[in-house]
Write a protein that holds these residues in place. Sequence first.
Motif, mmCIF file in Angstrom:
data_model
loop_
_atom_site.group_PDB
_atom_site.id
_atom_site.type_symbol
_atom_site.label_atom_id
_atom_site.label_comp_id
_atom_site.label_asym_id
_atom_site.label_seq_id
_atom_site.Cartn_x
_atom_site.Cartn_y
_atom_site.Cartn_z
ATOM 1 N N SER A 82 137.703 17.471 62.526
ATOM 2 C CA SER A 82 138.613 18.014 63.535
ATOM 3 C C SER A 82 140.014 17.445 63.338
ATOM 4 N N ALA A 83 141.002 18.213 63.742
ATOM 5 C CA ALA A 83 142.401 17.783 63.691
ATOM 6 C C ALA A 83 143.093 18.260 64.962
ATOM 7 N N SER A 84 143.969 17.374 65.525
ATOM 8 C CA SER A 84 144.683 17.751 66.746
ATOM 9 C C SER A 84 146.109 17.206 66.710
ATOM 10 N N GLN A 85 147.002 17.921 67.382
ATOM 11 C CA GLN A 85 148.398 17.520 67.469
ATOM 12 C C GLN A 85 148.830 17.511 68.929
ATOM 13 N N MET A 86 149.431 16.386 69.363
ATOM 14 C CA MET A 86 149.920 16.261 70.726
ATOM 15 C C MET A 86 151.382 16.690 70.783
ATOM 16 N N PHE A 87 151.750 17.476 71.802
ATOM 17 C CA PHE A 87 153.119 17.942 72.007
ATOM 18 C C PHE A 87 153.620 17.458 73.370
ATOM 19 N N GLU A 255 158.722 12.235 80.479
ATOM 20 C CA GLU A 255 157.478 11.557 80.112
ATOM 21 C C GLU A 255 156.467 11.595 81.256
ATOM 22 N N GLY A 256 156.942 11.792 82.478
ATOM 23 C CA GLY A 256 156.038 11.900 83.621
ATOM 24 C C GLY A 256 155.460 13.284 83.805
ATOM 25 N N LEU A 257 155.762 14.207 82.873
ATOM 26 C CA LEU A 257 155.224 15.567 82.923
ATOM 27 C C LEU A 257 154.064 15.688 81.944
ATOM 28 N N PRO A 258 153.206 16.707 82.098
ATOM 29 C CA PRO A 258 152.030 16.842 81.229
ATOM 30 C C PRO A 258 152.399 16.987 79.753
ATOM 31 N N GLN A 259 151.469 16.549 78.877
ATOM 32 C CA GLN A 259 151.583 16.747 77.434
ATOM 33 C C GLN A 259 150.415 17.638 76.984
ATOM 34 N N PHE A 260 150.672 18.384 75.929
ATOM 35 C CA PHE A 260 149.673 19.354 75.449
ATOM 36 C C PHE A 260 149.220 18.971 74.057
ATOM 37 N N SER A 261 147.965 19.335 73.784
ATOM 38 C CA SER A 261 147.444 19.123 72.427
ATOM 39 C C SER A 261 146.773 20.411 71.943
ATOM 40 N N VAL A 262 146.931 20.668 70.669
ATOM 41 C CA VAL A 262 146.308 21.831 70.014
ATOM 42 C C VAL A 262 145.532 21.310 68.812
ATOM 43 N N GLY A 263 144.299 21.777 68.644
ATOM 44 C CA GLY A 263 143.512 21.289 67.525
ATOM 45 C C GLY A 263 142.535 22.317 66.988
ATOM 46 N N LEU A 264 141.905 21.964 65.889
ATOM 47 C CA LEU A 264 140.898 22.792 65.238
ATOM 48 C C LEU A 264 139.691 21.920 64.900
ATOM 49 N N GLU A 265 138.495 22.557 64.952
ATOM 50 C CA GLU A 265 137.276 21.871 64.516
ATOM 51 C C GLU A 265 136.616 22.702 63.428
ATOM 52 N N TYR A 266 136.199 22.037 62.401
ATOM 53 C CA TYR A 266 135.578 22.707 61.258
ATOM 54 C C TYR A 266 134.162 22.140 61.111
ATOM 55 N N ALA A 267 133.151 23.014 61.262
ATOM 56 C CA ALA A 267 131.751 22.565 61.229
ATOM 57 C C ALA A 267 131.084 22.991 59.924
ATOM 58 N N PHE A 268 130.311 22.070 59.360
ATOM 59 C CA PHE A 268 129.555 22.355 58.138
ATOM 60 C C PHE A 268 128.122 22.718 58.543
ATOM 61 N N ILE A 269 127.710 23.939 58.192
ATOM 62 C CA ILE A 269 126.393 24.457 58.599
ATOM 63 C C ILE A 269 125.489 24.583 57.365
ATOM 64 N N GLY A 270 124.285 24.078 57.481
ATOM 65 C CA GLY A 270 123.337 24.164 56.367
ATOM 66 C C GLY A 270 122.401 25.358 56.512
ATOM 67 N N GLU A 271 121.508 25.564 55.526
ATOM 68 C CA GLU A 271 120.517 26.636 55.560
ATOM 69 C C GLU A 271 119.427 26.271 56.567
ATOM 70 N N GLY A 272 119.101 27.238 57.405
ATOM 71 C CA GLY A 272 118.059 26.986 58.394
ATOM 72 C C GLY A 272 117.072 28.140 58.460
ATOM 73 N N ILE A 273 116.427 28.256 59.629
ATOM 74 C CA ILE A 273 115.407 29.290 59.789
ATOM 75 C C ILE A 273 115.983 30.574 60.365
ATOM 76 N N SER A 274 117.278 30.536 60.663
ATOM 77 C CA SER A 274 117.902 31.714 61.271
ATOM 78 C C SER A 274 117.916 32.852 60.263
ATOM 79 N N THR A 275 117.737 34.077 60.790
ATOM 80 C CA THR A 275 117.724 35.271 59.931
ATOM 81 C C THR A 275 118.929 36.167 60.165
ATOM 82 N N THR A 276 119.904 35.644 60.915
ATOM 83 C CA THR A 276 121.098 36.468 61.154
ATOM 84 C C THR A 276 121.873 36.623 59.861
ATOM 85 N N SER A 277 122.768 37.643 59.844
ATOM 86 C CA SER A 277 123.504 37.971 58.620
ATOM 87 C C SER A 277 124.445 36.858 58.170
ATOM 88 N N ASN A 278 124.986 36.106 59.134
ATOM 89 C CA ASN A 278 125.936 35.027 58.758
ATOM 90 C C ASN A 278 125.279 33.652 58.820
#
Length: 408
Positions: A82-87, A255-278
């Motif tokens: 994951s990666a995030s940036q505070m604004f 500085e007494g006002l809210p700060q925002f953060s934006v981020g992304l998460e990247y998940a590594f998925i292995g082969e399982g028992i699922s039969t869906t197309s993806n």
Amino acid sequence: MKTTLKILTLFICTSAFAQEHLTNYLETAAQNNPALKAQFNEYMAALERVPQVGALPDPTVAFGYFVQPIETRLGPQQAKISASQMFPWFGTLSARENSVEALAKAKYELFEETKSKLFYDVKATYYNLFFTEKAIGITLENNEILSSFKNLANIKVESGLASAVDAYRVEMEINDLENHLALLRDNSTVLRVKFNNLLNVDDATVIQITTELSESILLSKQTELDSIMANNNALSSFDYQLEGLEYRKKSATKEGLPQFSVGLEYAFIGEGISTTSNAGQDAFVFPTVGISIPLYRSKYKAKVQEVIYLQEAKSFEKSDKQNTLTVLFESIWKDYQDANRRFSLYQEQTELAQKSLSILESNYATNNIDFVEILRMERKLLKYELEMHKAVADREAAVAFIEYMQGK
């Protein structure tokens, strides 16, 4: 008329020569003086803080590995990154930048203050050297005059027209002058070392000293004082410090006002028992948005109040500096006026003493008048000549100090 024109031309040329040399010395001092270089580097260091405070916080990157994969409908989740940036709140960074930039400008004004003070020290030392060299020349001339008096006294003593005491008296005067001459030469050595150190050059460097100083333009008291209040570097530095504090207060508020953060998460998925197309796709991205809510308001209120107190303190410091400059100007203006008066007085006194000494010398050669009167008048002539040139040096030094207060 032609003689007058020649003297005027010589005076103008000598003054131009003196000004050219003094300007060159000031340039050398500005390039070489270590204290001035140190102040400039502090200003450059202050500028380097601008991009530091104006940058966003460093982004946060995290990596996680699942010892026991978590089963999802697409397959087992083995790891994620994951990666995030505070604004900060809008305008916070620009306020910080403006605050630091204003403080850097305040540093620059202090650099200019140091340069003006250096220029004053160079000028004042140069004018002291001018007077010392003039004093040496005048003392040597008076020594020659006394030597001629000694010869005259010896002639009258040998002819029985005067007492040997006259010769002893002139010998005592010559001894006093020689002792004074030695002191003047020692002073000249000290001043030359000081001058070369201000320029940061070798102590043995030859210094070109003018034989005459150009007369300064008559100054107007109120005009000069107004110029000091408008252009003084220390006062300008206070203005920039106050400007920087105003931006700092703005930044503390934001500085007494809210700060925002934006981020992304990247998940590594292995082969399982699922039969869906993806099923088994090795990554899945989750966009995230966060907000930091400043709940502890007392901290931010204290930051703002701290700046308010600092602003008041700086305002009082500036007012105190203005008062100090006013008193200092009154003192230096007194010296300037006194130097002008002394110059006029001793110029006239010198002319009268020269005429009187000439008459007394003629009378002593033809009559048996008291030799003490000649020596007394000779002492007065020496004093008046020295005081006249001292007044010139003091006047120029006073003008140089006024220019220093004006940031020149």
